[in-house]
Write a protein that holds these residues in place. Structure first.
Motif, short mmCIF file in Angstrom:
data_model
loop_
_atom_site.label_atom_id
_atom_site.label_comp_id
_atom_site.label_asym_id
_atom_site.label_seq_id
_atom_site.Cartn_x
_atom_site.Cartn_y
_atom_site.Cartn_z
N LYS A 112 3.48 2.05 -0.88
CA LYS A 112 3.12 0.63 -0.91
C LYS A 112 2.07 0.30 -1.96
O LYS A 112 2.29 -0.51 -2.85
CB LYS A 112 2.59 0.20 0.47
N LEU A 113 0.90 0.96 -1.86
CA LEU A 113 -0.20 0.58 -2.74
C LEU A 113 0.14 0.83 -4.21
O LEU A 113 -0.12 -0.01 -5.08
CB LEU A 113 -1.48 1.34 -2.35
N SER A 114 0.72 1.99 -4.49
CA SER A 114 1.05 2.31 -5.89
C SER A 114 2.05 1.32 -6.45
O SER A 114 1.95 0.91 -7.61
CB SER A 114 1.65 3.71 -5.99
N VAL A 115 3.00 0.95 -5.62
CA VAL A 115 4.03 0.02 -6.08
C VAL A 115 3.41 -1.34 -6.41
O VAL A 115 3.75 -1.98 -7.40
CB VAL A 115 5.15 -0.10 -5.01
N ARG A 116 2.44 -1.75 -5.60
CA ARG A 116 1.78 -3.02 -5.88
C ARG A 116 0.91 -2.92 -7.14
O ARG A 116 0.84 -3.87 -7.93
CB ARG A 116 0.92 -3.45 -4.68
N LEU A 117 0.29 -1.77 -7.33
CA LEU A 117 -0.53 -1.59 -8.54
C LEU A 117 0.33 -1.68 -9.80
O LEU A 117 -0.15 -2.08 -10.86
CB LEU A 117 -1.25 -0.23 -8.48
N LEU A 118 1.59 -1.32 -9.66
CA LEU A 118 2.50 -1.37 -10.82
C LEU A 118 2.72 -2.79 -11.34
O LEU A 118 3.18 -2.98 -12.45
CB LEU A 118 3.86 -0.76 -10.47
N GLU A 119 2.39 -3.77 -10.49
CA GLU A 119 2.50 -5.15 -10.97
C GLU A 119 1.42 -5.43 -12.03
O GLU A 119 1.54 -6.38 -12.79
CB GLU A 119 2.32 -6.13 -9.80
N PHE A 120 0.39 -4.58 -12.05
CA PHE A 120 -0.75 -4.84 -12.94
C PHE A 120 -0.96 -3.77 -14.01
O PHE A 120 -1.62 -4.02 -15.00
CB PHE A 120 -2.04 -5.00 -12.13
N TYR A 121 -0.43 -2.58 -13.76
CA TYR A 121 -0.64 -1.47 -14.70
C TYR A 121 0.72 -0.85 -15.06
O TYR A 121 1.62 -0.83 -14.22
CB TYR A 121 -1.56 -0.42 -14.07
N PRO A 122 0.86 -0.35 -16.28
CA PRO A 122 2.19 0.12 -16.71
C PRO A 122 2.70 1.31 -15.91
O PRO A 122 3.91 1.45 -15.69
CB PRO A 122 1.97 0.49 -18.18
N THR A 123 1.79 2.16 -15.47
CA THR A 123 2.16 3.38 -14.75
C THR A 123 1.02 3.72 -13.79
O THR A 123 -0.13 3.44 -14.10
CB THR A 123 2.33 4.56 -15.75
N ILE A 124 1.37 4.29 -12.65
CA ILE A 124 0.34 4.69 -11.68
C ILE A 124 0.58 6.14 -11.27
O ILE A 124 1.73 6.56 -11.09
CB ILE A 124 0.40 3.79 -10.43
N VAL A 125 -0.50 6.87 -11.15
CA VAL A 125 -0.44 8.21 -10.56
C VAL A 125 -1.20 8.12 -9.24
O VAL A 125 -2.24 7.48 -9.18
CB VAL A 125 -1.10 9.25 -11.49
N TRP A 126 -0.65 8.72 -8.20
CA TRP A 126 -1.38 8.69 -6.91
C TRP A 126 -1.53 10.11 -6.38
O TRP A 126 -0.65 10.94 -6.51
CB TRP A 126 -0.69 7.79 -5.89
N GLU A 127 -2.69 10.35 -5.79
CA GLU A 127 -3.02 11.68 -5.27
C GLU A 127 -2.22 11.92 -3.99
O GLU A 127 -2.36 11.16 -3.03
CB GLU A 127 -4.52 11.76 -4.99
N ASP A 128 -1.40 12.94 -3.97
CA ASP A 128 -0.52 13.18 -2.82
C ASP A 128 -0.92 14.43 -2.05
O ASP A 128 -0.07 15.17 -1.58
CB ASP A 128 0.95 13.25 -3.28
N GLN A 129 -2.23 14.68 -1.97
CA GLN A 129 -2.69 15.82 -1.18
C GLN A 129 -4.12 15.57 -0.71
O GLN A 129 -4.80 14.69 -1.22
CB GLN A 129 -2.67 17.08 -2.03
N ASP A 130 -4.52 16.34 0.28
CA ASP A 130 -5.91 16.31 0.75
C ASP A 130 -6.30 17.75 1.03
O ASP A 130 -5.94 18.32 2.05
CB ASP A 130 -6.02 15.46 2.02
N GLU A 131 -7.01 18.34 0.08
CA GLU A 131 -7.29 19.78 0.18
C GLU A 131 -8.20 20.09 1.36
O GLU A 131 -8.06 21.15 1.98
CB GLU A 131 -7.86 20.31 -1.15
N CYS A 132 -9.09 19.18 1.74
CA CYS A 132 -10.01 19.46 2.84
C CYS A 132 -9.29 19.49 4.19
O CYS A 132 -9.69 20.20 5.10
CB CYS A 132 -11.14 18.44 2.87
N LEU A 133 -8.23 18.70 4.30
CA LEU A 133 -7.44 18.69 5.54
C LEU A 133 -6.18 19.55 5.40
O LEU A 133 -5.32 19.55 6.28
CB LEU A 133 -7.04 17.25 5.90
N GLU A 134 -6.10 20.27 4.30
CA GLU A 134 -4.96 21.15 4.04
C GLU A 134 -3.63 20.40 4.08
O GLU A 134 -2.63 20.92 4.58
CB GLU A 134 -4.95 22.33 5.01
N VAL A 135 -3.63 19.19 3.57
CA VAL A 135 -2.39 18.42 3.43
C VAL A 135 -1.86 18.67 2.02
O VAL A 135 -2.55 18.40 1.04
CB VAL A 135 -2.64 16.91 3.64
N ARG A 136 -0.66 19.23 1.94
CA ARG A 136 -0.07 19.57 0.65
C ARG A 136 0.93 18.49 0.24
O ARG A 136 1.41 17.73 1.09
CB ARG A 136 0.66 20.91 0.75
N PRO A 137 1.25 18.42 -1.03
CA PRO A 137 2.19 17.38 -1.49
C PRO A 137 3.49 17.36 -0.68
O PRO A 137 4.01 16.30 -0.36
CB PRO A 137 2.45 17.75 -2.95
#
Ligand SMILES: [Zn+2]
Length: 202
Positions: A172-197
């Motif tokens: 959701k958020l990245s897609v909305r950001l695309l209305e304003f920026y040509p390309t978006i990269v989003w962090e898809d992990q949380d190393e402290c909670l051991e969430v992997r991509p």
């Protein structure tokens, strides 16, 4: 022992980056400009191999000040950043409220939170506000852990919640950001909670 020793993963990425060290400045500039064209219009996982490769090349380009030399022209949609004058390529992270969107060329703040497109600030703030206490579970002290009773379960629950929230960032958020920026990269992990991509599903 040195406290800032590089992790095995850092060393591996350093080895990967050797591929770009053989590129001369012009070749590197053209590769970056062309790849930006291929990235344009989409939201990308930080873990995507194309983004990984781009980030390695971008770091090297930053060291060599490639963008200041104007050797290649990036696609027109990518305006020049004020942090390092590279084309804008923002990274969305859970720290967006404090750190803003991060430049993928110099790793500095590309847009502070106050400078992020105004219509999105409310949603980003709400999302980051929801994420903060979830992430904090990984950093609870002994007292907090004891109060929670079953810390392992609290940690597991937090990891699941983080997976869901990261999925929202990508979907959701990245897609909305695309209305304003040509390309978006989003962090898809949380190393402290051991969430992997691979745990973050769209
Ligand atoms: Zn920059």
């Amino acid at each position: 022992m040195a406290t800032n020793a590089e992790s095995p993963l850092d060393l591996l990425w350093k080895e990967y980056s050797l591929a770009f060290r053989d590129f001369d400045d012009l070749t590197l500039a053209r590769w970056l400009a062309q790849t930006l064209g291929q990235l344009e219009g989409k939201a990308w996982r930080l873990s995507h191999p194309l983004i990984g490769a781009y980030r390695l090349a971008a770091q090297l380009a930053h060291e060599r000040q490639i963008w200041l030399k104007r050797l290649a022209t990036p696609p027109a949609a990518y305006l020049e950043s004020t942090c390092c004058r590279a084309p804008i390529l923002p990274l969305l992270t859970r720290d967006v409220r404090d750190a803003g969107l991060i430049c993928q060329h110099c790793n500095d703040t590309l847009f502070s939170f106050e400078d992020v497109a105004a219509p999105l600030q409310g949603d980003l703030e709400a999302w980051a506000g929801e994420y903060a206490p979830v992430h904090a579970v990984a950093h609870w002290d002994d007292r907090q852990r004891k109060t929670a009773g079953d810390y392992e379960r609290a940690y597991e629950n937090a990891a699941e919640e983080a997976e869901r929230l990261l999925g929202q960032a990508g979907q959701k958020l990245s897609v909305r950001l695309l209305e304003f920026y040509p390309t978006i990269v989003w962090e898809d992990q949380d190393e402290c909670l051991e969430v992997r991509p691979e745990d973050v599903k769209l």
